[in-house]
Design a protein around this motif. Structure first.
Motif, PDB file in Angstrom:
ATOM      1  N   GLU A   1       0.873  -1.388   0.160  1.00 25.93           N
ATOM      2  CA  GLU A   1      -0.099  -0.095   0.041  1.00 25.93           C
ATOM      3  C   GLU A   1       1.052   1.380   0.052  1.00 25.93           C
ATOM      4  N   PHE A   2       1.976   1.021   0.715  1.00 25.14           N
ATOM      5  CA  PHE A   2       2.759   2.450   0.948  1.00 25.14           C
ATOM      6  C   PHE A   2       3.406   2.699  -0.328  1.00 25.14           C
ATOM      7  N   LEU A   3       3.879   1.702  -1.084  1.00 29.12           N
ATOM      8  CA  LEU A   3       4.705   1.842  -2.213  1.00 29.12           C
ATOM      9  C   LEU A   3       3.705   2.283  -3.471  1.00 29.12           C
ATOM     10  N   ASN A   4       2.500   1.853  -3.366  1.00 32.60           N
ATOM     11  CA  ASN A   4       1.757   2.080  -4.274  1.00 32.60           C
ATOM     12  C   ASN A   4       1.297   3.689  -4.242  1.00 32.60           C
ATOM     13  N   ARG A   5       1.095   4.373  -3.103  1.00 39.81           N
ATOM     14  CA  ARG A   5       0.797   5.508  -2.632  1.00 39.81           C
ATOM     15  C   ARG A   5       1.913   6.223  -3.189  1.00 39.81           C
ATOM     16  N   ARG A   6       3.107   6.025  -2.795  1.00 41.91           N
ATOM     17  CA  ARG A   6       4.418   6.741  -3.113  1.00 41.91           C
ATOM     18  C   ARG A   6       4.553   6.814  -4.740  1.00 41.91           C
ATOM     19  N   GLU A   7       4.249   5.670  -5.308  1.00 40.04           N
ATOM     20  CA  GLU A   7       4.067   5.788  -6.664  1.00 40.04           C
ATOM     21  C   GLU A   7       3.170   6.541  -7.264  1.00 40.04           C
ATOM     22  N   LEU A   8       2.131   7.026  -6.829  1.00 37.71           N
ATOM     23  CA  LEU A   8       1.021   7.563  -7.482  1.00 37.71           C
ATOM     24  C   LEU A   8       1.356   9.196  -6.913  1.00 37.71           C
ATOM     25  N   GLY A   9       2.413   9.357  -6.142  1.00 36.14           N
ATOM     26  CA  GLY A   9       2.789  10.820  -5.978  1.00 36.14           C
ATOM     27  C   GLY A   9       2.004  11.316  -4.648  1.00 36.14           C
ATOM     28  N   LEU A  10       1.555  10.547  -3.737  1.00 38.18           N
ATOM     29  CA  LEU A  10       0.663  10.806  -2.589  1.00 38.18           C
ATOM     30  C   LEU A  10       1.558  11.452  -1.478  1.00 38.18           C
ATOM     31  N   PHE A  11       2.715  11.403  -1.585  1.00 37.94           N
ATOM     32  CA  PHE A  11       3.516  11.751  -0.344  1.00 37.94           C
ATOM     33  C   PHE A  11       4.362  12.968  -0.667  1.00 37.94           C
ATOM     34  N   ALA A  12       4.362  13.941   0.201  1.00 39.97           N
ATOM     35  CA  ALA A  12       5.150  15.263  -0.020  1.00 39.97           C
ATOM     36  C   ALA A  12       6.576  14.825   0.618  1.00 39.97           C
ATOM     37  N   LEU A  13       6.563  13.999   1.506  1.00 42.98           N
ATOM     38  CA  LEU A  13       7.925  13.491   2.095  1.00 42.98           C
ATOM     39  C   LEU A  13       7.780  12.180   2.354  1.00 42.98           C
ATOM     40  N   ASP A  14       9.144  11.319   2.103  1.00 43.93           N
ATOM     41  CA  ASP A  14       8.792   9.728   2.373  1.00 43.93           C
ATOM     42  C   ASP A  14      10.324   9.499   2.639  1.00 43.93           C
ATOM     43  N   TRP A  15      10.353   8.560   3.501  1.00 39.31           N
ATOM     44  CA  TRP A  15      11.716   7.771   3.701  1.00 39.31           C
ATOM     45  C   TRP A  15      11.629   6.486   4.539  1.00 39.31           C
ATOM     46  N   GLN A  16      12.749   5.606   4.495  1.00 39.77           N
ATOM     47  CA  GLN A  16      12.858   4.406   5.191  1.00 39.77           C
ATOM     48  C   GLN A  16      13.874   4.318   6.228  1.00 39.77           C
ATOM     49  N   SER A  17      13.487   3.816   7.379  1.00 35.26           N
ATOM     50  CA  SER A  17      14.340   3.964   8.774  1.00 35.26           C
ATOM     51  C   SER A  17      13.612   2.852   9.504  1.00 35.26           C
ATOM     52  N   HIS A  18      14.695   2.070  10.268  1.00 36.34           N
ATOM     53  CA  HIS A  18      14.195   0.997  11.183  1.00 36.34           C
ATOM     54  C   HIS A  18      13.241  -0.033  10.485  1.00 36.34           C
ATOM     55  N   GLN A  19      13.604  -0.394   9.218  1.00 36.20           N
ATOM     56  CA  GLN A  19      12.708  -1.509   8.692  1.00 36.20           C
ATOM     57  C   GLN A  19      11.307  -1.227   8.282  1.00 36.20           C
ATOM     58  N   ASN A  20      11.018   0.068   8.431  1.00 27.91           N
ATOM     59  CA  ASN A  20       9.698   0.740   8.041  1.00 27.91           C
ATOM     60  C   ASN A  20       9.766   1.724   7.062  1.00 27.91           C
ATOM     61  N   PHE A  21       8.825   2.005   6.185  1.00 25.97           N
ATOM     62  CA  PHE A  21       8.542   3.012   5.406  1.00 25.97           C
ATOM     63  C   PHE A  21       7.839   4.130   6.065  1.00 25.97           C
ATOM     64  N   TYR A  22       8.155   5.503   5.957  1.00 27.38           N
ATOM     65  CA  TYR A  22       7.462   6.479   6.605  1.00 27.38           C
ATOM     66  C   TYR A  22       7.150   7.620   5.442  1.00 27.38           C
ATOM     67  N   GLY A  23       5.873   8.212   5.601  1.00 28.11           N
ATOM     68  CA  GLY A  23       5.323   9.187   4.669  1.00 28.11           C
ATOM     69  C   GLY A  23       4.498  10.230   5.157  1.00 28.11           C
ATOM     70  N   ILE A  24       4.720  11.469   4.775  1.00 30.94           N
ATOM     71  CA  ILE A  24       3.888  12.442   5.139  1.00 30.94           C
ATOM     72  C   ILE A  24       3.154  12.823   3.743  1.00 30.94           C
ATOM     73  N   GLY A  25       1.611  12.835   3.790  1.00 29.42           N
ATOM     74  CA  GLY A  25       0.839  13.140   2.787  1.00 29.42           C
ATOM     75  C   GLY A  25       1.060  14.359   2.267  1.00 29.42           C
ATOM     76  N   ILE A  26       0.653  14.454   0.760  1.00 29.20           N
ATOM     77  CA  ILE A  26       0.506  15.853  -0.087  1.00 29.20           C
ATOM     78  C   ILE A  26      -0.463  16.862   0.503  1.00 29.20           C
ATOM     79  N   GLU A  27      -1.177  16.552   1.333  1.00 29.72           N
ATOM     80  CA  GLU A  27      -2.300  17.129   1.690  1.00 29.72           C
ATOM     81  C   GLU A  27      -1.580  18.281   2.767  1.00 29.72           C
ATOM     82  N   ILE A  28      -0.386  18.131   3.064  1.00 30.96           N
ATOM     83  CA  ILE A  28       0.305  19.205   3.928  1.00 30.96           C
ATOM     84  C   ILE A  28       0.417  20.522   3.209  1.00 30.96           C
TER      85      ILE A  28
END
Length: 182
Positions: free
Chosen positions: A59-86
């Protein structure tokens, strides 16, 4: 209407970022144009810590591919994102607060060069006690986390604000809110 500011909150795990952000959210309670963005994380909802939007990795990778994150990164074996709504929120004049990552700061600064960085600083003894009280890690894991934190280079940024969070939540929380409103 003038655009709002982005406040990118960083600090070591256990420094009190989530507690300060929760405190500030409760105190401003819609009375000030300050909005707190949820992070989208590939971490189970019941893992403890912040209130986040739980996504599977696909789900995360799909949202990232669709450009739905203003910011995203990977840390501690997890993906993190901040939505473009900001970006919409800031365009209305609201200040937006996000829980960021120190390692991702250079990339975030390129995307949002005017953002304010709030570094939550805490003494090693207080950090150790908070991590112990949290009860999510063994003593060895806590020691390793503190060691890693001490090896991270100091943060340098023209819009850097530093908040020492060794004090009570009420005292540090009041200083945090002042930073978000000044």
């Amino acid at each position: 209407m003038a655009g709002g500011k982005l406040f990118y909150v960083i600090g070591p795990s256990g420094s009190g970022k989530d507690a300060l952000m929760t405190y500030a959210r409760e105190q401003v309670a819609g009375r000030l144009p300050i909005l707190f963005a949820h992070r989208y994380i590939t971490r189970p909802m019941d893992a403890g810590g912040e209130n986040h939007v739980c996504l599977t990795q696909s789900e995360f990778l799909n949202r990232r591919e669709l450009g739905l994150f203003a910011l995203d990164w990977q840390s501690h074996q997890n993906f993190y994102g901040i939505g473009i709504e900001i970006t919409s929120w800031m365009s209305t004049g609201a200040n937006v607060v996000v829980n960021g990552s120190r390692k991702y700061l250079p990339t975030a600064s390129q995307r949002f060069p005017e953002m304010r960085i709030i570094l939550i600083d805490v003494s090693p003894d207080v950090l150790r006690q908070r991590l112990t009280d949290r009860g999510r890690e063994t003593t060895e894991e806590i020691n390793a986390r503190i060691e890693r934190n001490q090896q991270i280079p100091p943060v340098h940024h023209p819009n850097l604000l530093i908040l020492n969070n060794d004090a009570s939540l009420v005292e540090s929380g009041a200083r945090f809110i002042d930073m978000l409103t000044s």
